[in-house]
Design a protein around this motif. Structure first.
Motif, PDB file in Angstrom:
ATOM      1  N   GLY A   1       0.812  -1.209   0.000  1.00 46.06           N
ATOM      2  CA  GLY A   1       0.000   0.000   0.000  1.00 46.06           C
ATOM      3  C   GLY A   1       0.846   1.259   0.000  1.00 46.06           C
ATOM      4  N   SER A   2       1.969   1.218   0.729  1.00 42.98           N
ATOM      5  CA  SER A   2       2.881   2.367   0.769  1.00 42.98           C
ATOM      6  C   SER A   2       3.488   2.629  -0.600  1.00 42.98           C
ATOM      7  N   VAL A   3       3.869   1.551  -1.299  1.00 39.20           N
ATOM      8  CA  VAL A   3       4.451   1.695  -2.645  1.00 39.20           C
ATOM      9  C   VAL A   3       3.417   2.276  -3.611  1.00 39.20           C
ATOM     10  N   ILE A   4       2.178   1.768  -3.558  1.00 39.64           N
ATOM     11  CA  ILE A   4       1.132   2.266  -4.455  1.00 39.64           C
ATOM     12  C   ILE A   4       0.823   3.736  -4.167  1.00 39.64           C
ATOM     13  N   PHE A   5       0.711   4.069  -2.875  1.00 35.84           N
ATOM     14  CA  PHE A   5       0.440   5.459  -2.486  1.00 35.84           C
ATOM     15  C   PHE A   5       1.568   6.382  -2.951  1.00 35.84           C
ATOM     16  N   SER A   6       2.819   5.943  -2.766  1.00 35.50           N
ATOM     17  CA  SER A   6       3.973   6.741  -3.198  1.00 35.50           C
ATOM     18  C   SER A   6       3.991   6.907  -4.711  1.00 35.50           C
ATOM     19  N   LEU A   7       3.602   5.845  -5.426  1.00 41.75           N
ATOM     20  CA  LEU A   7       3.537   5.917  -6.893  1.00 41.75           C
ATOM     21  C   LEU A   7       2.494   6.938  -7.342  1.00 41.75           C
ATOM     22  N   ILE A   8       1.375   6.987  -6.643  1.00 42.94           N
ATOM     23  CA  ILE A   8       0.329   7.972  -6.952  1.00 42.94           C
ATOM     24  C   ILE A   8       0.854   9.387  -6.720  1.00 42.94           C
ATOM     25  N   ILE A   9       1.533   9.585  -5.578  1.00 42.67           N
ATOM     26  CA  ILE A   9       2.097  10.908  -5.267  1.00 42.67           C
ATOM     27  C   ILE A   9       3.125  11.310  -6.325  1.00 42.67           C
ATOM     28  N   GLY A  10       4.015  10.370  -6.696  1.00 40.20           N
ATOM     29  CA  GLY A  10       5.021  10.654  -7.712  1.00 40.20           C
ATOM     30  C   GLY A  10       4.404  11.018  -9.052  1.00 40.20           C
ATOM     31  N   THR A  11       3.337  10.301  -9.424  1.00 42.22           N
ATOM     32  CA  THR A  11       2.643  10.585 -10.687  1.00 42.22           C
ATOM     33  C   THR A  11       1.975  11.957 -10.648  1.00 42.22           C
ATOM     34  N   LEU A  12       1.351  12.288  -9.517  1.00 42.00           N
ATOM     35  CA  LEU A  12       0.714  13.604  -9.368  1.00 42.00           C
ATOM     36  C   LEU A  12       1.744  14.726  -9.503  1.00 42.00           C
ATOM     37  N   VAL A  13       2.896  14.547  -8.859  1.00 41.48           N
ATOM     38  CA  VAL A  13       3.948  15.563  -8.929  1.00 41.48           C
ATOM     39  C   VAL A  13       4.445  15.709 -10.369  1.00 41.48           C
ATOM     40  N   TYR A  14       4.646  14.600 -11.039  1.00 41.78           N
ATOM     41  CA  TYR A  14       5.067  14.640 -12.454  1.00 41.78           C
ATOM     42  C   TYR A  14       4.066  15.451 -13.285  1.00 41.78           C
ATOM     43  N   ASN A  15       2.785  15.172 -13.100  1.00 43.86           N
ATOM     44  CA  ASN A  15       1.754  15.865 -13.870  1.00 43.86           C
ATOM     45  C   ASN A  15       1.686  17.350 -13.526  1.00 43.86           C
ATOM     46  N   ILE A  16       1.847  17.686 -12.228  1.00 42.67           N
ATOM     47  CA  ILE A  16       1.817  19.094 -11.811  1.00 42.67           C
ATOM     48  C   ILE A  16       2.967  19.863 -12.446  1.00 42.67           C
ATOM     49  N   ILE A  17       4.165  19.272 -12.398  1.00 45.68           N
ATOM     50  CA  ILE A  17       5.340  19.925 -12.998  1.00 45.68           C
ATOM     51  C   ILE A  17       5.150  20.064 -14.506  1.00 45.68           C
ATOM     52  N   ASP A  18       4.658  19.007 -15.126  1.00 41.32           N
ATOM     53  CA  ASP A  18       4.495  19.013 -16.592  1.00 41.32           C
ATOM     54  C   ASP A  18       3.485  20.071 -17.028  1.00 41.32           C
TER      55      ASP A  18
END
Length: 310
Positions: A139-156
């Motif tokens: 669950g921690s890995v999935i949650f972190s992956l979601i956060i990482g994806t959100l940050v990528y999209n925000i920066i992009d």
């Protein structure tokens, strides 16, 4: 293109390089010792599983942090190439969030495994904790992956909105500042840090209460118990987590305040703090774990013998 480095920037990069590589070596040591034990025993207990993943994510967290700081100070034009900035920020957020989540999992594991309460839910968790840990880590890995994806999209999105894209060379040319669009990233980082911090505080309170009850029982029955030592070791580990989260939280606030003001000295202090704690705290975890401590002492003894033979 030539690098746009100054003497101040070169000195800062040198200090952060030593700090980052020292932390990476410490976490590599943890991962290697646990992997060797895994190969020998064909299995790992729950504590070792958490430490293994924590060591891995801290290694990559330090490596990506160093790459980002190195590029931003020495070869800043590289960050203008799409999508290097987005990938670095997304990967950094993923491993940073994983670091907080795995740390919180370790605190909760210590609390449930060592604390003694008669509550039916707590007893159920104590019995099932070894089965729950893998799901917590997943669950921690999935949650972190979601956060990482959100940050990528925000920066992009911020880059696409505020920068003109040129197809030749795939370079971004800045037209206006984009710091105000990065506040959602600071909010996400603050949310992850605060949630993990609360888990550490709750675990510490439960352990303290359990230790107090256990000592009262011992005094009443005039008995000694190994459980007190286990409580104290767990409290030391959780106290180190508490200090780490407190200083990281202050660093996050400083980042939020000074990131738009371009105060290089303050931001260097923040980077020093953020790069120091994954290594320093992992060192504390090594000395609180008998297996890791023995392995480290054995390696240091061998290194000392090699030096003496020369």
């Amino acid at each position: 293109q030539q690098s746009n480095v100054t003497s101040y920037g070169a000195t800062a990069v040198a200090i952060l390089t030593l700090e980052a590589f020292a932390g990476m070596w410490i976490n590599t040591f943890i991962v290697c010792v646990l992997c060797i034990a895994w190969v020998k025993k064909k299995t790992l207990n729950s504590n070792e599983k958490i430490l293994l993943l924590l060591g891995c994510c801290r290694f990559w967290h330090l490596g990506i942090s160093w790459i980002y700081y190195f590029l931003s100070n020495i070869y800043s034009y590289c960050l203008l190439v799409h999508p290097i900035l987005q990938l670095l920020q997304g990967a950094y957020s993923f491993f940073n969030c994983s670091n907080f989540c795995f740390s919180a999992c370790l605190c909760v594991f210590y609390c449930i495994k060592i604390a003694n309460f008669r509550n039916s839910l707590f007893i159920y968790l104590k019995v099932k904790i070894d089965r729950i840990v893998p799901w917590l880590l997943l669950g921690s890995v999935i949650f972190s992956l979601i956060i990482g994806t959100l940050v990528y999209n925000i920066i992009d999105k911020a880059v696409c909105k505020n920068l003109n894209f040129t197809c030749q060379g795939r370079l971004w040319k800045a037209t206006i500042r984009i710091e105000e669009h990065l506040y959602p990233i600071h909010f996400l980082a603050g949310f992850v840090c605060t949630t993990s911090f609360m888990a550490v505080i709750v675990s510490a309170v439960f352990l303290l209460f359990s230790l107090w009850r256990h000592k009262c029982k011992m005094q009443t029955n005039s008995m000694n118990s190994l459980s007190v030592d286990a409580h104290i070791r767990a409290m030391k580990s959780i106290l180190s987590f508490f200090i780490m989260y407190s200083i990281n939280f202050m660093a996050l606030i400083l980042t939020l305040i000074y990131s738009t003001k371009h105060q290089n000295h303050v931001m260097l202090l923040v980077y020093l703090i953020q790069l120091a704690f994954p290594g320093v705290h992992s060192l504390i975890l090594i000395f609180s774990n008998p297996k890791l401590e023995k392995a480290l002492i054995r390696i240091l003894s061998c290194a000392k013998c090699q030096v003496c033979m020369r």
